[in-house]
Motif scaffolding. Structure first.
Motif, PDB file in Angstrom:
ATOM      1  N   UNK A  94      33.852  30.453  43.804  1.00  0.00           N
ATOM      2  CA  UNK A  94      35.192  30.900  44.190  1.00  0.00           C
ATOM      3  C   UNK A  94      35.783  31.819  43.126  1.00  0.00           C
ATOM      4  N   UNK A  95      35.552  31.498  41.850  1.00  0.00           N
ATOM      5  CA  UNK A  95      36.024  32.362  40.779  1.00  0.00           C
ATOM      6  C   UNK A  95      35.399  33.749  40.910  1.00  0.00           C
ATOM      7  N   UNK A  96      34.107  33.806  41.232  1.00  0.00           N
ATOM      8  CA  UNK A  96      33.442  35.089  41.418  1.00  0.00           C
ATOM      9  C   UNK A  96      33.980  35.859  42.614  1.00  0.00           C
ATOM     10  N   UNK A  97      34.289  35.140  43.692  1.00  0.00           N
ATOM     11  CA  UNK A  97      34.870  35.783  44.866  1.00  0.00           C
ATOM     12  C   UNK A  97      36.229  36.415  44.543  1.00  0.00           C
ATOM     13  N   UNK A  98      37.058  35.676  43.793  1.00  0.00           N
ATOM     14  CA  UNK A  98      38.368  36.199  43.421  1.00  0.00           C
ATOM     15  C   UNK A  98      38.241  37.403  42.486  1.00  0.00           C
ATOM     16  N   UNK A  99      37.304  37.327  41.540  1.00  0.00           N
ATOM     17  CA  UNK A  99      37.090  38.445  40.617  1.00  0.00           C
ATOM     18  C   UNK A  99      36.600  39.678  41.374  1.00  0.00           C
ATOM     19  N   UNK A 100      35.720  39.447  42.361  1.00  0.00           N
ATOM     20  CA  UNK A 100      35.220  40.569  43.163  1.00  0.00           C
ATOM     21  C   UNK A 100      36.346  41.196  43.982  1.00  0.00           C
ATOM     22  N   UNK A 101      37.224  40.369  44.553  1.00  0.00           N
ATOM     23  CA  UNK A 101      38.347  40.887  45.333  1.00  0.00           C
ATOM     24  C   UNK A 101      39.290  41.704  44.449  1.00  0.00           C
ATOM     25  N   UNK A 102      39.536  41.236  43.232  1.00  0.00           N
ATOM     26  CA  UNK A 102      40.384  41.975  42.304  1.00  0.00           C
ATOM     27  C   UNK A 102      39.758  43.324  41.946  1.00  0.00           C
TER      28      UNK A 102
END
Length: 537
Positions: A150-158
């Motif tokens: 989930x942290x990676x998903x949020x970083x990718x979205x940012x």
């Protein structure tokens, strides 16, 4: 040419299903015979049969040649001596074309010719079965891995928000931009390396289209908090499968709708040499065919090897061979099958196919092949001896006994970057099946199958588009050769059975009428539509 340079090998315990279809074999072994035909089709897999079907519909003269004894190509099916069917790879039927639907429904017209399935697929990670698509179901992972994903998903979205105009050039860049590091490291990178035998950093991303789900971050996070499972996704969420004779039975039936005299199979269909300027093909039995149009479904590198370089005054062929060597990459596929005595266990249930990114098993995908049709296994009253237990150290009773039976089909990739020990592969596969809970150590194995295909997957490499943009037009303009199909056009994104069939249909229309080939050149447009309204019937 990058990939495996060893010849095709086959270690099996099967009798080819198609060797029994002798009615389709022709005997045209006449030395120096020259036949003239408007259209010659090389290859009797889905693409070649698509071309032949269209030619037959139009009433145009043609000949279809294949070195195999019967039609099917890479969509054929083998039968073990114990009575287990195994496809020569993971195939199911779903379609973007009404014309394709018409063809297969004409070949197998009865309701009981087919079974229809809702895809039930999982990814095996951290000792758990995570529903497919993985990136939409990280809620099912252990907490530490779930947080990382989930942290990676949020970083990718940012990152996407900060760089809205950026277009990734490699598959690895696409993965990081869309799903982030957690999903990349736990699934996407290791799984795709097991499939392609090539690092994701060496692959392009134009081929992805509808094949990889881009996650909805809000939905993923909501599911992670609630523990919910995301629903099915993709064009094969619902699929059909033939009730009898496996996938190969479809193509045997399609071929049976065509005149026997138009087939040139076995040695008489093995291409020896192609004289491009003379539009003349010589076969292994000495016969020759002079064509006006040639539609080839041979692997593109193999086709170039068959072109007689001395027959052309230009340097087109040497340039195309250089382009192929520099830009075309492929991997080999080994298909393994295991027939097991016993009732299908509850832990297997109605699962269809399963993905294995981790290194505790050599295979990247397993299909519970007996779930597709009850006729993929011997009937329960058939008596078979036990060959071994899944744990080879356990004793077993060699006496013949009745079933019931179930089966697993597994796929392994081999490439220059991903070597495989073929001598130990079956044992490694059985051991991996136990470690991933596909099988139990005490399971009784009654049938084993193994077959290797030198050309298994056409890799969407970084140099692929440059190579085919030079080779495919060059073949057409110089020799009136249309190279089409899974390896003929070397485009994995239009290599499903429906695509492949229509590549042949559209190649015929292009050759005869100049009609655009939408599947080859506008693949994303085709894949974005459903049942394009063009009919066979």
């Amino acid at each position: 040419m990058s990939g495996i340079n060893t010849p095709v090998s086959s270690t099996t315990t099967f009798d080819s299903q198609h060797s029994r279809q002798s009615s389709l074999k022709t005997d045209t072994s006449v030395e120096d015979e020259v036949t003239q035909v408007e259209t010659l089709v090389i290859g009797a897999g889905p693409t070649g049969l698509g071309a032949a079907t269209r030619l037959h519909q139009l009433g145009r003269p043609y000949l279809i040649a294949d070195a195999a004894e019967a039609p099917g190509g890479l969509a054929s099916t083998d039968l073990t001596k114990e009575g287990f069917f195994f496809d020569v790879g993971g195939h199911v039927i779903f379609s973007h074309y009404a014309y394709f639907d018409d063809a297969i429904n004409r070949a197998l017209p009865n309701a009981d010719d087919w079974s229809t399935h809702q895809r039930i697929s999982y990814v095996r990670v951290a000792g758990r079965w995570v529903p497919y698509p993985y990136q939409n179901n990280v809620a099912q992972l252990p907490l530490d891995l779930r947080v990382k994903c989930i942290d990676g998903l949020l970083a990718a979205a940012e990152h996407r928000a900060q760089t809205p105009g950026h277009k990734p050039k490699t598959f690895d860049e696409w993965i990081m931009r869309n799903v982030g590091e957690g999903i990349a490291d736990s699934f996407m990178r290791p799984y795709n390396f097991k499939v392609w035998g090539t690092p994701t950093s060496n692959m392009q991303c134009k081929w992805l289209g509808e094949r990889v789900a881009a996650p909805n971050v809000r939905t993923v996070i909501k599911n992670a908090l609630t523990g919910e499972t995301a629903g099915n996704w993709g064009p094969n969420a619902t699929f059909k499968f033939p009730m009898k004779d496996g996938t190969g039975g479809i193509w045997t039936a399609v071929a049976a709708k065509l005149p026997t005299k138009t087939f040139k199979l076995g040695k008489s269909g093995q291409v020896k040499k192609i004289n491009g300027p003379e539009k003349l093909v010589e076969f292994d039995d000495g016969s020759k065919v002079k064509y006006q149009n040639l539609i080839s479904t041979m692997a593109l590198d193999g086709l170039l090897d068959c072109l007689d370089i001395n027959s052309s005054s230009s340097n087109t062929v040497p340039k195309m061979k250089v382009a192929a060597k520099e830009g075309l990459v492929y991997s080999s596929t080994i298909v393994l099958g295991i027939g097991i005595r016993g009732t299908r266990p509850e832990r297997i249930g109605d699962k269809c196919w399963l993905y294995f990114p981790e290194d505790d098993a050599p295979f990247y995908r397993a299909t519970i092949f007996s779930n597709y049709s009850p006729f993929n296994c011997p009937q329960s009253d058939i008596k078979l001896p036990t060959l071994r237990k899944a744990d080879s150290s356990l004793p077993y009773d060699e006496d013949v006994k009745e079933g019931p039976y179930w089966s697993i089909m597994l796929e392994v990739c081999q490439s220059s970057e991903k070597p495989v020990n073929l001598e130990t592969l079956m044992e490694d596969t059985i051991r991996g099946s136990v470690s991933t809970e596909l099988m139990l150590p005490t399971d009784e194995i009654v049938s084993l199958y193994e077959r290797r295909f030198d050309h298994g997957y056409p890799t969407p490499s970084l140099g692929r588009d440059g190579a085919i943009s030079q080779i495919l037009p060059g073949l057409k303009e110089e020799f009136n050769i249309r190279s089409r199909g899974r390896f003929g056009s070397w485009k994995y994104e239009c290599g499903n059975q429906d695509h492949s069939f229509m590549l042949g249909v559209e190649a015929v229309d292009n050759a005869l009428f100049g009609t655009p080939e939408m599947t080859l050149h506008e693949t994303d447009w085709v894949n974005g539509r459903k049942n394009l309204e063009r009919r066979l019937l």
